[in-house]
Each structure stands twice: as structure tokens, then as C-alpha cells.
Design a protein around this motif. Structure first.
Motif, PDB file in Angstrom:
ATOM      1  N   VAL A   7       0.844  -1.195   0.000  1.00 14.52           N
ATOM      2  CA  VAL A   7       0.000   0.000   0.000  1.00 14.52           C
ATOM      3  C   VAL A   7       0.883   1.250   0.000  1.00 14.52           C
ATOM      4  O   VAL A   7       1.832   1.358   0.773  1.00 14.52           O
ATOM      5  N   GLY A   8       0.572   2.161  -0.894  1.00 13.80           N
ATOM      6  CA  GLY A   8       1.346   3.397  -1.005  1.00 13.80           C
ATOM      7  C   GLY A   8       2.453   3.328  -2.037  1.00 13.80           C
ATOM      8  O   GLY A   8       3.070   4.352  -2.334  1.00 13.80           O
ATOM      9  N   ASP A   9       2.709   2.147  -2.588  1.00 14.97           N
ATOM     10  CA  ASP A   9       3.707   2.004  -3.653  1.00 14.97           C
ATOM     11  C   ASP A   9       3.019   1.565  -4.932  1.00 14.97           C
ATOM     12  O   ASP A   9       1.892   1.078  -4.912  1.00 14.97           O
ATOM     13  N   LEU A  29       9.289   1.930  -7.785  1.00 12.56           N
ATOM     14  CA  LEU A  29       9.393   2.720  -6.555  1.00 12.56           C
ATOM     15  C   LEU A  29       9.840   4.158  -6.817  1.00 12.56           C
ATOM     16  O   LEU A  29      10.327   4.822  -5.906  1.00 12.56           O
ATOM     17  N   HIS A  31      11.869   7.004  -7.095  1.00  8.36           N
ATOM     18  CA  HIS A  31      13.273   7.325  -6.820  1.00  8.36           C
ATOM     19  C   HIS A  31      14.170   6.092  -6.813  1.00  8.36           C
ATOM     20  O   HIS A  31      15.304   6.134  -7.268  1.00  8.36           O
ATOM     21  N   TRP A  32      13.641   4.998  -6.294  1.00  2.20           N
ATOM     22  CA  TRP A  32      14.502   3.849  -5.955  1.00  2.20           C
ATOM     23  C   TRP A  32      14.506   2.761  -7.020  1.00  2.20           C
ATOM     24  O   TRP A  32      15.090   1.704  -6.817  1.00  2.20           O
ATOM     25  N   GLY A  33      13.818   3.000  -8.123  1.00  2.00           N
ATOM     26  CA  GLY A  33      13.895   2.059  -9.232  1.00  2.00           C
ATOM     27  C   GLY A  33      12.864   0.945  -9.172  1.00  2.00           C
ATOM     28  O   GLY A  33      11.921   0.976  -8.383  1.00  2.00           O
ATOM     29  N   VAL A  34      13.049  -0.034 -10.054  1.00  2.00           N
ATOM     30  CA  VAL A  34      12.102  -1.142 -10.151  1.00  2.00           C
ATOM     31  C   VAL A  34      12.554  -2.283  -9.246  1.00  2.00           C
ATOM     32  O   VAL A  34      13.757  -2.509  -9.073  1.00  2.00           O
ATOM     33  N   LYS A  35      11.591  -2.992  -8.688  1.00  2.00           N
ATOM     34  CA  LYS A  35      11.891  -4.113  -7.791  1.00  2.00           C
ATOM     35  C   LYS A  35      10.994  -5.287  -8.146  1.00  2.00           C
ATOM     36  O   LYS A  35       9.857  -5.106  -8.589  1.00  2.00           O
ATOM     37  N   VAL A  75      16.227  -0.361 -16.976  1.00  2.00           N
ATOM     38  CA  VAL A  75      14.837  -0.816 -16.961  1.00  2.00           C
ATOM     39  C   VAL A  75      14.006   0.242 -16.248  1.00  2.00           C
ATOM     40  O   VAL A  75      14.247   0.561 -15.084  1.00  2.00           O
TER      41      VAL A  75
END
Lengths: 343, 89
Positions: A7-9, A29, A31-35, A75
């Protein structure tokens, strides 16, 4: 509604692997890229896996998009995660915004960059649709032959490998692109299929919702026939009946420059006779002042062809238990729905 | 030794406590940090090894331009702060 994760992402892709019950979720995410996340307990807990990533490429920082914008190869989004067939448990495919295709052979623990597709000379013609960079959104694995895979690219057409990704051929003959100069209207390397859907019982039959129309193929994506889907041939989502090759569902919107439902009424359009005719299914769907757009991964059908679900850009979620004849809205106010999967 | 610290917002996604590490540049300090906690690396750097587009690095409170950030020299006791760029929303 019984559970919420992340939730929130932003979750941009989800896959329920029917072979072992795992759920895969692609996150963006910001700023933090793909996960890449995986759950083996129906979403109660998640573990982060290595995310698909370009190999380190010399000079990547100075790489440019087709229209000349700086784009260091990375990516940008995990856009589709697809389980291969039963003969290869643990094999997965992932299509990305950025235009790269990846394969995992170990339940997502590691991902191989599909170099042969990236290095195909025609790949250089691809460009972004709704993004600066091209994107692979559809991966259709042949139910009997895991080496036979068709992918759809916006804007890069329809591609097929028959050797597990070692070599690729460009299909898509018959598709047309109104966004190109007349001389390149039928160029197969720059088509914008929004979504491909495969009939699992007859995998030569593919359906396509394209930027400029709707199409059906009887030769696994090599050639396509334009079909007239009422009330509009524009849209993003299409689903194929897993057993009946002549049945498919679309969720049209008005047109590319007006991305709202026709007459502000949500409609699912179904053919059961190989596109000779369509029924506009409206029972249970909002029919006034509705501005829901159904994105390309947000329509799903189950393995029987009777249960369907779709979510919308305005957070609506509807399900049908009778092949789309009647719909009911799930009682929840969701964020924009990007992707829907059915167990 | 220098200190590497992260915005608390990152701790929502991955464990990233502040640490004292050795390093004469931001790149060396981050490498030393990632050697201890590898999971943090992909949150800060992209696959080409560059600082992510909307991540911003401060050294002793001064913002360092993103493309120069990794080669920025550090002094004994420097504090490297990895934050979210407001350009990223």
C-alpha cells in the motif's frame, strides 16, 4: 476484498504462477527504481528478488532514445511477468519499459537479458508509445512448446521466437499505424499493438488491441486481419477465451485523443464467432458519467473462460462469473488499477 | 572513516542503517557500504552504476550534482547523505 500488499507504492505487473502458486509483483518505486517481489504464501509475506536489469554497457550514459533524448539504458518499469508452461517450472518471462525482454529459469532468483531480441537490426526502429522508450507488454508462451514465444512491443510490433529466444522474426503483417507517415503506415517494426492475447487451446489464434484498431491472427502473429469492434476500435485491453478460439473480449475507449469510454458508459465487447459479430455487455457496468479507462493488463479471464475481472484507471474493479453477461462491482475504492490476475 | 546515511524513507523498503566506512570518494564509501549491506545498492545506483535519476547525494550538507556525485572527494569525518530528489515527486 481481503488483503492489500504494498500500500502506497506502485505495482506495475503481477503474475500468479499456477504451476507452484507463487505470486510475482513488479514494483516501480520512483526514486529507488524497479523491484521484483515474490510471495509463496498468497501475499501474506514477500521477499525481494533481483530485478531484471540491463547488463552494464560501455557508453550507456551517452545512449539516446530514437528521438534523441539522453537515455542511459536502464529498466524503467517491469511491465509484464509471465509464467512459462508446465514443462519448465520456474521459467518466467518479463517484459519491460525500456524495451528489453528477460527470462528467469530459477523462479525469479536471477534474470537473463534476451540479447538476441535487443540486437536484432529492426529493434533500432522501435520507439516509445506514451513513454520515451519502447516497452514489451505481452508475452505469449505456446502451451505445448515453451521455446515458441510471441511478444508484443509498443511501438515495435509483434515478434516470435521458436528457439527459446535465440533468434526472432518480426510478424505483424496487416497491422497499420495512422501515427506514421503514409509511406511507413504498414511498417511492421514500428506498430503499436497495445496488447496481445493468446487462445491457449489454439495458440495460433491471437487477438490484438492496437493503437489504431483491433486485429486477429490465425498464424501466431505472422499476419493479421483488421476487425471492427463496436463501439470503438480504440482501447488497451483484450482477453482471449482459453478454450474457445472464437471468443474474445475487448474494453474499448473512444479514441487515442479522447481516452474515455464512448458516451461515458463502460462497456465490455465480446465476440463468440471469430469477430463476425460483437455483443456490447453493459449489465452491472456504469452507464453514465463514467470515465474509466481499462489499461492493457487490467482485464483478465480465468482458465475456464467463465470468470472475468477488470480494473480501471479510476480505481473501479468489476467481476463477472458468466463470461461477461453480468458484472458486479467489487466494493472498494482503489487507486488506479494497472494489472489484474485471476487465480 | 566517513559516515554514510540514508533518508528514513528508504528504510521502508530496505534496511539501511547509518554506517561508518572507509572511502576517499563517494563511490568508495558507497562501495564499502554495499559490501556490508548489498541489498541497498540497487536502490541507490541503476544497473549502469550511475546514481539513480531522482536520488541526490549530499556531502557534509552540500548537494553534489548527480553526475559528479560518485567522484566527489571526501575528508576524514565526512558525512554522505543519500536523499530523494524532489524532482522525483
Amino acid at each position: 476484498m481481503s488483503q492489500a500488499s504494498f500500500v502506497g507504492d506502485t505495482v506495475t505487473a503481477v503474475c500468479r504462477d499456477a504451476r507452484d502458486g507463487a505470486i510475482y509483483a513488479g514494483q516501480g518505486l520512483g526514486h529507488w527504481g524497479v523491484k521484483m517481489q515474490r510471495s509463496r504464501d498468497d501475499g501474506a509475506t514477500w521477499e525481494e528478488l533481483a530485478a531484471p536489469a540491463f547488463p552494464a554497457i560501455e557508453g550507456a550514459e551517452s545512449h539516446q532514445t530514437k528521438d534523441g533524448k539522453p537515455w542511459p539504458m536502464r529498466v524503467e518499469q517491469l511491465w509484464t511477468i509471465v509464467a512459462s508452461n508446465a514443462s519448465r517450472p520456474g521459467e518466467l518471462w518479463c517484459g519491460t519499459v525500456g524495451g528489453a525482454l528477460f527470462r528467469s529459469r530459477d523462479h525469479g532468483a536471477s534474470w537473463e537479458f534476451c540479447r538476441a531480441l535487443w540486437e536484432h537490426p529492426s529493434r533500432a526502429e522501435w520507439f516509445g508509445g506514451g513513454a520515451d522508450v519502447p516497452a514489451i507488454h505481452s508475452v505469449c508462451v505456446h502451451p505445448e512448446d515453451p521455446d515458441d514465444v510471441v511478444v508484443g512491443v509498443s511501438c515495435g510490433g509483434v515478434w516470435r521466437t521458436r528457439d527459446g529466444g535465440a533468434s526472432w522474426t518480426l510478424g505483424g503483417k496487416g497491422m497499420f499505424a495512422a501515427f506514421m507517415p503514409e509511406a511507413r503506415k504498414f511498417d511492421t517494426a514500428i506498430q503499436d499493438p497495445h496488447r496481445l492475447a493468446q487462445c491457449d487451446a489454439a495458440p495460433d489464434r491471437l487477438w490484438c488491441q492496437h493503437h489504431n484498431g483491433a486485429f486477429v491472427s490465425d498464424d501466431r502473429g505472422e499476419t493479421w486481419r483488421s476487425i471492427d469492434v463496436p463501439p470503438s476500435v480504440f482501447g488497451f485491453a483484450v482477453a482471449a477465451h482459453p478454450r474457445d478460439a472464437d471468443t474474445a473480449w475487448f474494453v474499448p475507449a473512444k479514441k487515442d485523443e479522447e481516452r474515455v469510454p464512448v458516451d461515458a458508459a463502460v462497456v465490455v465487447t465480446r465476440t463468440r464467432d471469430n469477430a463476425a459479430s460483437f455483443e456490447q455487455l453493459r449489465e452491472g457496468l456504469p452507464q453514465a458519467f463514467a470515465y474509466d479507462i481499462v489499461l492493457r493488463h487490467a482485464l483478465a479471464v480465468d482458465a475456464t473462460g467463465s470468470q472475468l475481472a477488470f480494473g480501471s484507471s479510476t480505481g473501479g474493479l468489476w467481476v463477472s462469473e458468466d463470461g461477461g453477461d453480468r458484472w458486479s462491482m467489487v466494493d472498494a475504492r482503489l487507486p488506479p488499477v494497472y494489472t489484474v490476475a485471476i487465480d | 572513516m566517513v559516515t554514510v546515511e540514508f533518508t528514513k524513507n528508504l528504510a521502508r523498503h530496505v534496511e539501511c542503517p547509518s554506517k561508518r566506512v572507509a572511502g576517499a570518494t563517494v563511490a568508495e564509501a558507497l562501495d564499502a557500504y554495499f559490501a556490508e549491506i548489498p541489498a541497498v545498492k540497487a536502490y541507490v545506483l541503476d544497473e549502469q552504476g550511475a546514481v539513480r535519476h531522482h536520488v541526490v547525494v549530499f556531502v557534509d550538507g552540500a548537494m553534489v550534482p548527480r553526475k559528479q556525485a560518485l567522484s566527489e572527494p571526501l575528508s576524514e569525518g565526512s558525512v554522505v547523505s543519500v536523499m530523494q530528489a524532489l524532482s522525483g515527486g
